[in-house]
Write a protein that holds these residues in place. Structure first.
Motif, PDB file in Angstrom:
ATOM      1  N   UNK A   1       0.760  -1.386  -0.009  1.00  0.00           N
ATOM      2  CA  UNK A   1      -0.062  -0.092   0.154  1.00  0.00           C
ATOM      3  C   UNK A   1       0.827   1.280  -0.037  1.00  0.00           C
ATOM      4  N   UNK A   2       1.984   1.172   0.664  1.00  0.00           N
ATOM      5  CA  UNK A   2       3.037   2.264   0.687  1.00  0.00           C
ATOM      6  C   UNK A   2       3.869   2.036  -0.897  1.00  0.00           C
ATOM      7  N   UNK A   3       4.174   1.099  -1.301  1.00  0.00           N
ATOM      8  CA  UNK A   3       4.848   0.891  -2.588  1.00  0.00           C
ATOM      9  C   UNK A   3       4.287   1.179  -3.858  1.00  0.00           C
ATOM     10  N   UNK A   4       2.971   0.928  -3.730  1.00  0.00           N
ATOM     11  CA  UNK A   4       2.287   0.839  -5.198  1.00  0.00           C
ATOM     12  C   UNK A   4       2.144   2.154  -5.753  1.00  0.00           C
ATOM     13  N   UNK A   5       2.418   2.050  -7.064  1.00  0.00           N
ATOM     14  CA  UNK A   5       2.325   3.657  -7.803  1.00  0.00           C
ATOM     15  C   UNK A   5       1.162   3.540  -8.879  1.00  0.00           C
ATOM     16  N   UNK A   6       0.661   4.656  -8.794  1.00  0.00           N
ATOM     17  CA  UNK A   6      -0.573   4.608  -9.431  1.00  0.00           C
ATOM     18  C   UNK A   6      -0.273   6.217 -10.616  1.00  0.00           C
ATOM     19  N   UNK A   7       0.385   5.838 -11.822  1.00  0.00           N
ATOM     20  CA  UNK A   7       0.824   6.998 -12.671  1.00  0.00           C
ATOM     21  C   UNK A   7      -0.446   7.389 -13.511  1.00  0.00           C
ATOM     22  N   UNK A   8      -1.555   7.073 -13.397  1.00  0.00           N
ATOM     23  CA  UNK A   8      -2.466   7.392 -14.272  1.00  0.00           C
ATOM     24  C   UNK A   8      -2.864   8.880 -14.011  1.00  0.00           C
ATOM     25  N   UNK A   9      -3.181   9.629 -15.378  1.00  0.00           N
ATOM     26  CA  UNK A   9      -3.433  11.020 -15.262  1.00  0.00           C
ATOM     27  C   UNK A   9      -5.002  11.265 -14.485  1.00  0.00           C
ATOM     28  N   UNK A  10      -5.745  10.208 -14.318  1.00  0.00           N
ATOM     29  CA  UNK A  10      -6.677  10.293 -13.575  1.00  0.00           C
ATOM     30  C   UNK A  10      -6.865  10.066 -12.235  1.00  0.00           C
ATOM     31  N   UNK A  11      -7.609  10.424 -11.162  1.00  0.00           N
ATOM     32  CA  UNK A  11      -7.651   9.997  -9.921  1.00  0.00           C
ATOM     33  C   UNK A  11      -7.661   8.448  -9.957  1.00  0.00           C
ATOM     34  N   UNK A  12      -6.995   7.683  -8.937  1.00  0.00           N
ATOM     35  CA  UNK A  12      -6.792   6.483  -8.903  1.00  0.00           C
ATOM     36  C   UNK A  12      -8.025   5.766  -8.113  1.00  0.00           C
TER      37      UNK A  12
END
Length: 359
Positions: free
Chosen positions: A78-89
């Motif tokens: 939960x700390x490591x995961x990356x969400x690079x989407x331009x939209x809210x994740x």
């Protein structure tokens, strides 16, 4: 991202969109599943979302989310995961326990799980459901992610490819020697990466593609699969000041520094509270010399197996530091938000990680 076949299997196994739609509709939301490619631009590193949904409340408030599907979610991830989407994740996973959900909320990541736990917050909208138990898994449910490229041995090969992209075109035999795995594992990894678009042929050489996305996936899988398997021992040392002056000792042991200690050599703003050493065998003399005591869990000295070989001799000043992709993954795997912040800064400043992100 998953390959098309793997992605389709994952959606079916987790009940998307039917199960998530049902959970969101139970919360009084109208749900529209949109086309991921047509509805939103890719993220800044070329990462495409698993899905896009538009949610509408009874009062007419609307938000469009980029959905990321994760088979499982630990507190560290939960700390490591990356969400690079331009939209809210919007995270979709099987089940979120309270400590994991709390970390996601602290990072501003909305979520929903198959039990109906959910957190969605925008403008004047707040939906917060907690404490629902994990649903029983149907008998015979297949694993949603194969053991190949993102299994333990496959992750060792990926580490070598990310750390030294110039070896991508090496023979399978050389890659196996560098990563400490079998020839069959190397072939499986190369085939899977090629089919998924992470490797391509340029003339007579293989080259990496979508390196930033691959680093994200590797770091997440490392946290769950590889990092726990590398542990040789946890120790507690009253004084850690000695390690910065121990290059010669580390060199004789073929030991390298990783984690936040290694990161502090890349980022002078970081003051490490722990030392991570990668060694070929437990350094008994070093442990005794510095009076390290065995720790049942989470000591301030982490000793792990050094499974790789470097393709070429490194300068003295660099040979005692693990490659920066491993430093980055170690800091994410710690589950420490402070280390996460430093990891993000190193990713934007370190030459090797910047090169991966440009791939």
């Amino acid at each position: 991202m998953f390959s098309s076949d793997e992605h389709a299997g994952l959606l079916n196994a987790m009940g998307w969109p039917a199960e998530v739609r049902a959970r969101l509709e139970e919360l009084g939301l109208r749900v529209e599943v949109l086309d991921a490619e047509a509805s939103a631009p890719d993220g800044p590193r070329g990462h495409q979302m698993d899905a896009v949904v538009r949610l509408t409340t009874e009062s007419g408030a609307v938000r469009t989310y980029g959905v990321e599907i994760k088979r499982r979610m630990t507190a560290e991830l939960a700390t490591a995961v990356h969400f690079p989407s331009a939209l809210p994740p919007l995270l979709f996973t099987a089940h979120l326990g309270d400590p994991v959900a709390e970390r996601l909320r602290a990072r501003g990541i909305d979520y929903v799980d198959t039990a109906g736990n959910a957190h969605l917050a925008w403008d004047d909208v707040l939906i917060d459901v907690r404490g629902r138990r994990k649903p029983a898994a149907p008998a015979g449910r297949a694993s949603m992610r194969g053991a190949g490229a993102f299994g333990r041995a496959g992750l060792q090969v990926l580490f070598v490819l990310l750390s030294w992209p110039e070896v991508t075109g090496f023979s399978y035999r050389l890659l196996a020697a560098l990563s400490g795995v079998s020839l069959g594992t190397v072939k499986t990894v190369i085939d899977e990466l090629t089919n998924a678009g992470y490797l391509y042929q340029a003339g007579d050489k293989r080259r990496l593609a979508r390196g930033a996305e691959l680093l994200d996936r590797w770091s997440e899988a490392y946290t769950i699969t590889l990092e726990p398997a590398l542990a040789l021992g946890e120790f507690e040392a009253a004084d850690l000041s000695w390690w910065r002056n121990s290059q010669e000792a580390f060199f004789s042991l073929q030991a390298q520094v990783g984690g936040e200690a290694g990161a502090s050599l890349l980022d002078p703003h970081l003051r490490p509270a722990s030392l991570t050493l990668y060694v070929e065998s437990l350094p008994v003399r070093l442990i005794g010399q510095h009076r390290m005591a065995r720790a049942e869990k989470d000591g301030n000295v982490h000793i792990r197996t050094r499974f790789w070989k470097e393709p070429a001799p490194q300068p003295w000043s660099e040979s005692w530091i693990v490659p920066s992709p491993l430093i980055y993954a170690d800091m994410l795997a710690s589950g420490d938000p402070r280390q996460r912040e430093h990891a993000d800064r190193i990713r934007s400043s370190d030459d090797r990680l910047k090169r991966i992100d440009r791939t």
